[in-house]
Scaffold this active site. Sequence first.
Site, PDB file in Angstrom:
ATOM      1  N   HIS A 141      39.401  50.824  32.481  1.00 12.54           N
ATOM      2  CA  HIS A 141      38.078  50.662  32.656  1.00 12.54           C
ATOM      3  C   HIS A 141      37.460  51.059  33.960  1.00 12.54           C
ATOM      4  CE1 HIS A 141      39.536  47.414  35.245  1.00 12.54           C
ATOM      5  NE2 HIS A 141      38.371  47.493  35.890  1.00 12.54           N
ATOM      6  N   HIS A 195      36.152  54.460  39.763  1.00 17.12           N
ATOM      7  CA  HIS A 195      37.531  54.990  39.553  1.00 17.12           C
ATOM      8  C   HIS A 195      38.331  54.049  38.407  1.00 17.12           C
ATOM      9  CE1 HIS A 195      38.036  51.018  42.060  1.00 17.12           C
ATOM     10  NE2 HIS A 195      39.082  50.885  41.209  1.00 17.12           N
TER      11      HIS A 195
HETATM   12  O1  ACK Z   1      37.620  47.542  39.691  1.00 15.71           O
HETATM   13  P1  ACK Z   1      38.970  47.408  39.710  1.00 15.71           P
HETATM   14  O2  ACK Z   1      39.829  47.972  38.572  1.00 15.71           O
HETATM   15  O3  ACK Z   1      39.385  45.895  40.045  1.00 15.71           O
HETATM   16  O4  ACK Z   1      39.334  48.070  40.843  1.00 15.71           O
HETATM   17  C1  ACK Z   1      39.513  47.326  41.825  1.00 15.71           C
HETATM   18  C2  ACK Z   1      40.746  47.697  42.525  1.00 15.71           C
HETATM   19  O5  ACK Z   1      42.026  46.931  41.998  1.00 15.71           O
HETATM   20  C3  ACK Z   1      40.812  47.219  44.315  1.00 15.71           C
HETATM   21  O6  ACK Z   1      40.314  45.875  44.489  1.00 15.71           O
HETATM   22  C4  ACK Z   1      41.557  46.097  41.085  1.00 15.71           C
HETATM   23  N1  ACK Z   1      42.331  44.995  41.238  1.00 15.71           N
HETATM   24  C5  ACK Z   1      42.175  43.974  42.175  1.00 15.71           C
HETATM   25  N2  ACK Z   1      43.208  42.940  42.001  1.00 15.71           N
HETATM   26  C6  ACK Z   1      43.814  43.248  40.801  1.00 15.71           C
HETATM   27  C7  ACK Z   1      44.800  42.635  40.010  1.00 15.71           C
HETATM   28  N3  ACK Z   1      45.077  41.539  40.348  1.00 15.71           N
HETATM   29  N4  ACK Z   1      45.110  43.414  38.915  1.00 15.71           N
HETATM   30  C8  ACK Z   1      44.575  44.533  38.588  1.00 15.71           C
HETATM   31  N5  ACK Z   1      43.727  45.125  39.184  1.00 15.71           N
HETATM   32  C9  ACK Z   1      43.451  44.461  40.302  1.00 15.71           C
HETATM   33  C10 ACK Z   1      40.329  45.940  41.374  1.00 15.71           C
END
Ligand code: ACK
Length: 222
Positions: A153, A69
């Site tokens: 990303h 995703h």
């Molecule tokens: O791979 P990602 O974009 O990085 O997808 C996961 C999703 O949320 C569930 O963990 C993203 N994620 C986790 N913490 C944060 C944060 N503090 N800021 C932005 N994205 C985050 C993580």
Amino acid sequence: GPLEEVSIPFYFGWFLLSSVQDKVRCTSMDFLKTLDTLEAFKKHMIDFTGKAEKEVDLEQYFEAKGTLHCTTKFCDYGKAEGAKEYALKPTVKDFYGSTFELSLSALFVTPRTVGARVSLTEEQLLLWPDDAEKEAASVVPAAASLPLGSRAHVTLGCAEGVEPVQTGLDLLEILALQQEGQQGELVEEMELGSLTYYGEGRWLLSLREPICAPACFSSFYT
Ligand code: ACK
């Protein structure tokens, strides 16, 4: 009362349809396999191993992290700043459940993560939070001056002990170097595109043909 409260998810994002998930995973595996065999990569292998002479198997080095995703807003069930405001945005409600075509324009690898850069369209940017890049500025200072959507990303894998939030930060770091005028070292023209090295284990493959990935805008709970 509680029934009127919106239930806020863990995060909102575009979820790649299952047909394209396999394609993206295969492309990423092919890339890691090829990268691993390049002399240029071997020369900088210490970035990954911490030791000279030691070999690394990139296909084993990264662990997959669930369904593919592109996060738009990390909400943490409402605990994250701006989560509720985002969930209540009319554009978020209007587009919820709609399918989009994401353009995956590059693959990148660092000692921490492997991911795909997503190049968002004007319409897709309507779902992008205004502060996504600024929020990263405590870790990647130059991020605040990068264009909206720079952080977009798909996380393809993380090294042991690394959280997926790192993938977007690694991408911002590479884009910040580019913006500062660091062109990196063009390493080679691969079948998939041109491979550039940015130092400290940071590799970017600009795809000759971006991958078009159909994805549903939705949210994830638990
Ligand atoms: O791979 P990602 O974009 O990085 O997808 C996961 C999703 O949320 C569930 O963990 C993203 N994620 C986790 N913490 C944060 C944060 N503090 N800021 C932005 N994205 C985050 C993580």
